[in-house]
Design a protein around this motif. Sequence first.
Motif, PDB file in Angstrom:
ATOM      1  N   GLY A 130      -6.675   9.445   4.479  1.00  0.00           N
ATOM      2  CA  GLY A 130      -5.817  10.155   3.792  1.00  0.00           C
ATOM      3  C   GLY A 130      -5.483  10.143   2.197  1.00  0.00           C
ATOM      4  O   GLY A 130      -5.427  11.237   1.599  1.00  0.00           O
ATOM      5  N   VAL A 131      -5.592   8.964   1.812  1.00  0.00           N
ATOM      6  CA  VAL A 131      -5.653   8.865   0.296  1.00  0.00           C
ATOM      7  C   VAL A 131      -6.746   9.522  -0.349  1.00  0.00           C
ATOM      8  O   VAL A 131      -6.493  10.274  -1.340  1.00  0.00           O
ATOM      9  CB  VAL A 131      -5.814   7.312  -0.056  1.00  0.00           C
ATOM     10  CG1 VAL A 131      -6.021   7.170  -1.377  1.00  0.00           C
ATOM     11  CG2 VAL A 131      -4.762   6.784   0.463  1.00  0.00           C
ATOM     12  N   LEU A 132      -7.933   9.537   0.281  1.00  0.00           N
ATOM     13  CA  LEU A 132      -9.309  10.202  -0.243  1.00  0.00           C
ATOM     14  C   LEU A 132      -9.086  11.826  -0.441  1.00  0.00           C
ATOM     15  O   LEU A 132      -9.491  12.499  -1.478  1.00  0.00           O
ATOM     16  CB  LEU A 132     -10.447   9.871   0.559  1.00  0.00           C
ATOM     17  CG  LEU A 132     -11.760  10.361  -0.045  1.00  0.00           C
ATOM     18  CD1 LEU A 132     -12.210  10.025  -1.552  1.00  0.00           C
ATOM     19  CD2 LEU A 132     -12.901  10.102   0.975  1.00  0.00           C
ATOM     20  N   ILE A 133      -8.300  12.224   0.804  1.00  0.00           N
ATOM     21  CA  ILE A 133      -8.192  13.740   0.798  1.00  0.00           C
ATOM     22  C   ILE A 133      -7.237  14.196  -0.507  1.00  0.00           C
ATOM     23  O   ILE A 133      -7.588  15.204  -1.341  1.00  0.00           O
ATOM     24  CB  ILE A 133      -7.514  14.052   2.073  1.00  0.00           C
ATOM     25  CG1 ILE A 133      -8.456  13.974   3.100  1.00  0.00           C
ATOM     26  CG2 ILE A 133      -7.016  15.686   2.142  1.00  0.00           C
ATOM     27  CD1 ILE A 133      -7.922  14.120   4.635  1.00  0.00           C
ATOM     28  N   VAL A 134      -6.178  13.527  -0.675  1.00  0.00           N
ATOM     29  CA  VAL A 134      -5.376  13.947  -1.718  1.00  0.00           C
ATOM     30  C   VAL A 134      -6.025  13.559  -3.173  1.00  0.00           C
ATOM     31  O   VAL A 134      -5.882  14.546  -4.228  1.00  0.00           O
ATOM     32  CB  VAL A 134      -4.028  12.864  -1.839  1.00  0.00           C
ATOM     33  CG1 VAL A 134      -3.189  13.208  -2.864  1.00  0.00           C
ATOM     34  CG2 VAL A 134      -3.383  13.165  -0.489  1.00  0.00           C
ATOM     35  N   ILE A 135      -6.741  12.627  -3.204  1.00  0.00           N
ATOM     36  CA  ILE A 135      -7.644  12.367  -4.654  1.00  0.00           C
ATOM     37  C   ILE A 135      -8.684  13.496  -4.690  1.00  0.00           C
ATOM     38  O   ILE A 135      -8.635  14.177  -5.797  1.00  0.00           O
ATOM     39  CB  ILE A 135      -8.446  11.015  -4.686  1.00  0.00           C
ATOM     40  CG1 ILE A 135      -7.435   9.998  -4.468  1.00  0.00           C
ATOM     41  CG2 ILE A 135      -9.385  10.951  -5.691  1.00  0.00           C
ATOM     42  CD1 ILE A 135      -8.182   8.657  -4.607  1.00  0.00           C
ATOM     43  N   ASP A 172       0.852  -1.151  -0.106  1.00  0.00           N
ATOM     44  CA  ASP A 172       0.133   0.018  -0.042  1.00  0.00           C
ATOM     45  C   ASP A 172       0.855   1.218   0.029  1.00  0.00           C
ATOM     46  O   ASP A 172       0.420   2.395  -0.305  1.00  0.00           O
ATOM     47  CB  ASP A 172      -1.022  -0.026   1.198  1.00  0.00           C
ATOM     48  CG  ASP A 172      -0.180  -0.335   2.738  1.00  0.00           C
ATOM     49  OD1 ASP A 172       0.796  -0.692   2.489  1.00  0.00           O
ATOM     50  OD2 ASP A 172      -1.037  -0.037   3.719  1.00  0.00           O
ATOM     51  N   TYR A 173       2.118   1.146   0.578  1.00  0.00           N
ATOM     52  CA  TYR A 173       2.991   2.283   0.370  1.00  0.00           C
ATOM     53  C   TYR A 173       3.297   2.830  -1.107  1.00  0.00           C
ATOM     54  O   TYR A 173       3.527   3.819  -1.508  1.00  0.00           O
ATOM     55  CB  TYR A 173       4.476   1.986   0.930  1.00  0.00           C
ATOM     56  CG  TYR A 173       4.481   2.013   2.372  1.00  0.00           C
ATOM     57  CD1 TYR A 173       4.231   3.138   3.208  1.00  0.00           C
ATOM     58  CD2 TYR A 173       4.384   0.776   3.250  1.00  0.00           C
ATOM     59  CE1 TYR A 173       4.061   3.315   4.481  1.00  0.00           C
ATOM     60  CE2 TYR A 173       4.150   1.091   4.643  1.00  0.00           C
ATOM     61  CZ  TYR A 173       3.951   2.087   5.265  1.00  0.00           C
ATOM     62  OH  TYR A 173       4.114   2.068   6.650  1.00  0.00           O
ATOM     63  N   HIS A 197      -3.766   5.165   5.157  1.00  0.00           N
ATOM     64  CA  HIS A 197      -4.948   5.301   5.623  1.00  0.00           C
ATOM     65  C   HIS A 197      -6.012   5.836   4.620  1.00  0.00           C
ATOM     66  O   HIS A 197      -5.682   6.603   3.727  1.00  0.00           O
ATOM     67  CB  HIS A 197      -5.194   6.203   6.886  1.00  0.00           C
ATOM     68  CG  HIS A 197      -4.523   5.717   7.948  1.00  0.00           C
ATOM     69  ND1 HIS A 197      -4.822   4.480   8.760  1.00  0.00           N
ATOM     70  CD2 HIS A 197      -3.416   6.031   8.781  1.00  0.00           C
ATOM     71  CE1 HIS A 197      -3.887   4.430   9.667  1.00  0.00           C
ATOM     72  NE2 HIS A 197      -3.031   5.305   9.743  1.00  0.00           N
ATOM     73  N   PHE A 198      -7.179   5.284   4.336  1.00  0.00           N
ATOM     74  CA  PHE A 198      -7.812   5.368   3.423  1.00  0.00           C
ATOM     75  C   PHE A 198      -8.365   7.005   3.057  1.00  0.00           C
ATOM     76  O   PHE A 198      -8.496   7.565   2.212  1.00  0.00           O
ATOM     77  CB  PHE A 198      -9.167   4.549   3.289  1.00  0.00           C
ATOM     78  CG  PHE A 198     -10.463   5.054   2.288  1.00  0.00           C
ATOM     79  CD1 PHE A 198     -10.259   4.533   1.147  1.00  0.00           C
ATOM     80  CD2 PHE A 198     -11.422   5.635   2.784  1.00  0.00           C
ATOM     81  CE1 PHE A 198     -11.148   4.933   0.059  1.00  0.00           C
ATOM     82  CE2 PHE A 198     -12.532   6.029   1.833  1.00  0.00           C
ATOM     83  CZ  PHE A 198     -12.384   5.713   0.534  1.00  0.00           C
TER      84      PHE A 198
END
Length: 279
Positions: free
Chosen positions: A255-260, A149-150, A252-253
């Motif tokens: 954090g990924v969602l925020i960047v997306i 996931d990294y 974490h999902f």
Amino acid sequence: MTRLISIEFQKLYKNRASKFLILTYFILLSFIALIASIKFDFGTFRLHIAEQGIFNFPFIWHFNTYIASIFKLFLAIVIVSMMANEYSYGTLKQNLIDGISKKEFVLSKFLMVIAFALASTLFIFIMSLLLGYSFSSYTEISIVFSDLDYLLAFFIKLVGFFSFCLFLGILVKRSAFAIGFLLIWTIIESIVSGILRWKIFPNTDIYEKINQFFPLESMSNLIKAPFTRLSAIKNIETTITGEEIARDYGVHFGGVLIVIIWTIIFIYLSYWILKKRDL
């Protein structure tokens, strides 16, 4: 879509500065392997970096993606330079005259962003496998391919950061000013973060909950510094504090969602500016 990518690659191929920066970027990524040869000798104290476990699976995925993300500025310069050249050489206006819509133009740039991020991720994946199988104490398949996931976080981080740079390139039109704006934005985020931490919400973690929504901070949070995971660092901390400090290094999902979401915002703003601007 293939036509748009082909056009962008032709522009890069004809630009010597861009080719130099791209080549420099991947050469610097290769230098991660040289870390294995670093040794320190201080009398009876000897430290061989590779023996500290930095190339052990699955830690290597965390370590290599974090180190590689430091060099992303080289490709950021390529991206803002691409946009600056579009204005300077009039190729943007010529593309529109040739029938490419503004939406297709922004899409072509975003496809290049994805191509850069994908090539970087693939490069790190291959290099990490080679280094891991050369130095890791654990080579079981289940261990080797855990914590991948990294790599996903690295890809999302690069796409988000390069999209931000694309937005700045379209907004400012000049590569030097765009990079300058990026540095200023970094300083602004740091100042606001400091005010939140020390002045508004001291002795609480509220500032972290707010900071995670800042664009550059959200990208930085995807892959946290891995050095305190090393046993040598943990031993030093335990000796000083008397206890082991618990930290969360996971991807974490949220954090990924925020960047997306920030990536979508930057690409939309890029299109909106181009659509409203008189070329």
